[in-house]
Design a protein around this motif. Structure first.
Motif, PDB file in Angstrom:
ATOM      1  N   LEU A   1      -4.480   9.201 -37.969  1.00  0.00           N
ATOM      2  CA  LEU A   1      -3.039   9.453 -38.034  1.00  0.00           C
ATOM      3  C   LEU A   1      -2.290   8.128 -38.013  1.00  0.00           C
ATOM      4  O   LEU A   1      -2.622   7.235 -37.231  1.00  0.00           O
ATOM      5  N   VAL A   2      -1.284   7.996 -38.867  1.00  0.00           N
ATOM      6  CA  VAL A   2      -0.457   6.784 -38.934  1.00  0.00           C
ATOM      7  C   VAL A   2       0.999   7.191 -38.703  1.00  0.00           C
ATOM      8  O   VAL A   2       1.479   8.176 -39.272  1.00  0.00           O
ATOM      9  N   ARG A   3       1.686   6.396 -37.879  1.00  0.00           N
ATOM     10  CA  ARG A   3       3.098   6.654 -37.579  1.00  0.00           C
ATOM     11  C   ARG A   3       3.885   5.365 -37.744  1.00  0.00           C
ATOM     12  O   ARG A   3       3.435   4.304 -37.305  1.00  0.00           O
TER      13      ARG A   3
ATOM     14  N   HIS B   1       7.857   3.743 -37.172  1.00  0.00           N
ATOM     15  CA  HIS B   1       9.203   3.927 -36.596  1.00  0.00           C
ATOM     16  C   HIS B   1      10.070   2.746 -37.016  1.00  0.00           C
ATOM     17  O   HIS B   1       9.629   1.592 -36.963  1.00  0.00           O
TER      18      HIS B   1
ATOM     19  N   SER C   1      11.478   8.136 -37.368  1.00  0.00           N
ATOM     20  CA  SER C   1      10.023   8.076 -37.288  1.00  0.00           C
ATOM     21  C   SER C   1       9.418   9.082 -38.256  1.00  0.00           C
ATOM     22  O   SER C   1       9.905  10.206 -38.360  1.00  0.00           O
ATOM     23  N   HIS C   2       8.383   8.657 -38.960  1.00  0.00           N
ATOM     24  CA  HIS C   2       7.598   9.567 -39.785  1.00  0.00           C
ATOM     25  C   HIS C   2       6.122   9.298 -39.507  1.00  0.00           C
ATOM     26  O   HIS C   2       5.733   8.163 -39.212  1.00  0.00           O
ATOM     27  N   GLN C   3       5.323  10.347 -39.595  1.00  0.00           N
ATOM     28  CA  GLN C   3       3.888  10.183 -39.410  1.00  0.00           C
ATOM     29  C   GLN C   3       3.143  11.087 -40.371  1.00  0.00           C
ATOM     30  O   GLN C   3       3.699  12.036 -40.921  1.00  0.00           O
TER      31      GLN C   3
ATOM     32  N   LYS D   1      -0.876  12.907 -40.804  1.00  0.00           N
ATOM     33  CA  LYS D   1      -2.251  13.138 -40.358  1.00  0.00           C
ATOM     34  C   LYS D   1      -3.135  13.141 -41.588  1.00  0.00           C
ATOM     35  O   LYS D   1      -2.911  13.926 -42.526  1.00  0.00           O
TER      36      LYS D   1
ATOM     37  N   ALA E   1       1.537   3.225 -44.503  1.00  0.00           N
ATOM     38  CA  ALA E   1       2.790   2.844 -43.848  1.00  0.00           C
ATOM     39  C   ALA E   1       3.920   2.705 -44.870  1.00  0.00           C
ATOM     40  O   ALA E   1       5.065   3.112 -44.610  1.00  0.00           O
TER      41      ALA E   1
ATOM     42  N   LEU F   1       5.289   6.044 -45.793  1.00  0.00           N
ATOM     43  CA  LEU F   1       6.168   6.586 -44.756  1.00  0.00           C
ATOM     44  C   LEU F   1       7.544   5.928 -44.806  1.00  0.00           C
ATOM     45  O   LEU F   1       8.569   6.589 -44.581  1.00  0.00           O
TER      46      LEU F   1
ATOM     47  N   SER G   1       1.975   2.527 -35.569  1.00  0.00           N
ATOM     48  CA  SER G   1       1.008   2.960 -34.564  1.00  0.00           C
ATOM     49  C   SER G   1      -0.037   3.867 -35.184  1.00  0.00           C
ATOM     50  O   SER G   1       0.219   4.561 -36.175  1.00  0.00           O
TER      51      SER G   1
END
Length: 415
Positions: free
Chosen positions: A291-293, A295, A305-307, A309, A324, A327, A343
């Motif tokens: 999972l990548v998030r 912000h 914030s977007h993430q 899975k 990234a 996102l 993150s």
């Protein structure tokens, strides 16, 4: 079952303080307004840990160093040292292992210890907890809270009651007096979103959750409602899962910039730098991510914030960067950006790797390249090699125009 929850007080700050005292610093930074923050010389990054004295100024974990300095201009700022923190965590684990081999390393600064088989040998569990606490303070130089309970949930909630350097119990008969009066938000697994939903129905304390109908809670919160109902009543049947490695829930890297990022090119350049740092840490720990998030916070303090899975797992810098950027595409509205973070979570060991969504040939090449770059930086420092894209930027220590995919070695060699 008898469980101890051992939790280091303000871990990063305490470990830094103990290390400084051992090196002759002359002052204990735990007794002054002090924080641990990324890149203190450039005022970048966020507050990772704070002293009690800093807390009195209203300084909060997670806020920017710039904001903290506004509240307390005399604030002492120290950079994190993750190698030190890992060694301190290992030392605590080795000491706890003298008392029981049944230890679950929940995070770098938390352990659950199953003391059930040790009851006869140690006698009074409270006396044993005090012995452990005082040994850690005397021999390792930092303080811990120890919570004692009949399961992991009760032990953890006990340890959170009051800090620092204290022992607390949460036996079943103590739950109505010690646990139920606390705000609902204090219960493990009740986050802000859940708290807001509960408040709409006038459920404000842990006791309110405990007394609510489990059928109704399931209707409102689905299976999560049953979980927190059990926790509010001190019910937790999960055993202490023995593991020798620290269970890292996620890894992240973020910066608050001293200037606004105005263009997409500037954002992408800084985003790549963040992806490099978090990717290097991911590989250092021998993990892959699912999972990548991302912000971002604009100059007018709006945050987004977007993430995502992933269907597989990733580990290379380029893989993290590609996700990234996607996102950023989804959420950036063209405003000046003042802060940004990347993150990774859903971490797995290499023996649990799922099929990657990226081309296998390029992935293999990038894995080898990352390995070489990681080794060079480990041997010669972070500034010993960097991407050509960072030339002519504040990220780079030298000037020069080089293609985006090239690396520059300090000393003039292009890779």
């Amino acid at each position: 079952m008898l469980v101890f929850h051992v939790d280091v007080n303000s871990a990063y700050l305490s470990w830094t303080a103990a290390d400084l005292i051992e090196k002759g610093y002359g002052m204990d930074i735990r007794n002054m307004p002090a924080v641990i923050s990324g890149n203190p010389e450039n005022r970048h990054g966020i507050i990772l840990a704070k002293s009690i004295a800093a807390k009195k100024f209203g300084i909060k974990t997670g806020e920017s160093l710039f904001e903290a300095k506004q509240k307390c201009p005399e604030l002492k700022v120290f950079a994190p040292d993750y190698d030190l923190y890992l060694s301190c965590s290992e030392a605590m684990y080795e000491m706890l292992y003298e008392y029981t081999p049944l230890i679950q390393r929940y995070s770098i600064d938390e352990c659950f210890c199953d003391m059930t088989a040790c009851k006869k040998a140690m006698g009074n569990p409270i006396a044993a907890a005090y012995e452990i606490k005082e040994r850690i303070k005397k021999e390792l130089g930092f303080t811990v809270n120890i919570g004692i309970g009949e399961n992991k949930l009760c032990a953890k909630m006990a340890g959170e009651l009051k800090k620092p350097d204290l022992i607390h119990t949460m036996w079943k008969y103590e739950i109505p007096k010690k646990l139920w009066p606390l705000p609902a938000r204090e219960l493990f697994m009740v986050g802000r979103a859940t708290e807001k939903k509960l408040q709409k129905f006038n459920i404000n304390t842990i006791g309110d959750i405990a007394k609510a109908s489990p059928v109704w809670l399931k209707t409102v919160l689905k299976s999560h409602g049953l979980l927190i109902h059990n926790y509010a009543n001190g019910v937790d049947n999960e055993p202490v899962t023995v593991n020798e490695e620290i269970q890292r829930k996620g890894l992240g890297n973020g910066l608050t910039y001293s200037y606004d990022l105005l263009t997409r090119e500037e954002i992408d350049t800084e985003l790549l730098a963040l992806c490099e740092r978090v990717g290097e840490r991911l590989r250092r720990y021998g993990k892959v991510a699912g999972l990548v998030r991302v912000h971002i916070r604009s100059s007018n303090l709006n945050g987004y914030s977007h993430q995502i899975k992933l269907t597989g797992t990733i580990e290379t810098t380029d893989e993290i960067y590609v996700i990234a950027k996607q996102l950023i595409d989804e959420m950036w509205k063209g405003e000046p950006v003042r802060a940004m973070s990347v993150s990774l979570s859903d971490l797995y060991g290499h023996n649990q790797v799922q099929l990657s969504m990226f081309d296998s040939k390029n992935k293999e090449r990038n894995e080898k390249l990352d390995k070489v770059v990681d080794e060079i930086r480990k041997l010669f420092g972070d500034g010993s090699i960097f991407r050509g894209r960072f030339a002519n930027t504040e990220i780079s220590p030298i000037q020069g125009g080089v293609n985006d995919g090239d690396y520059i070695m300090m000393g003039g060699f292009k890779q």
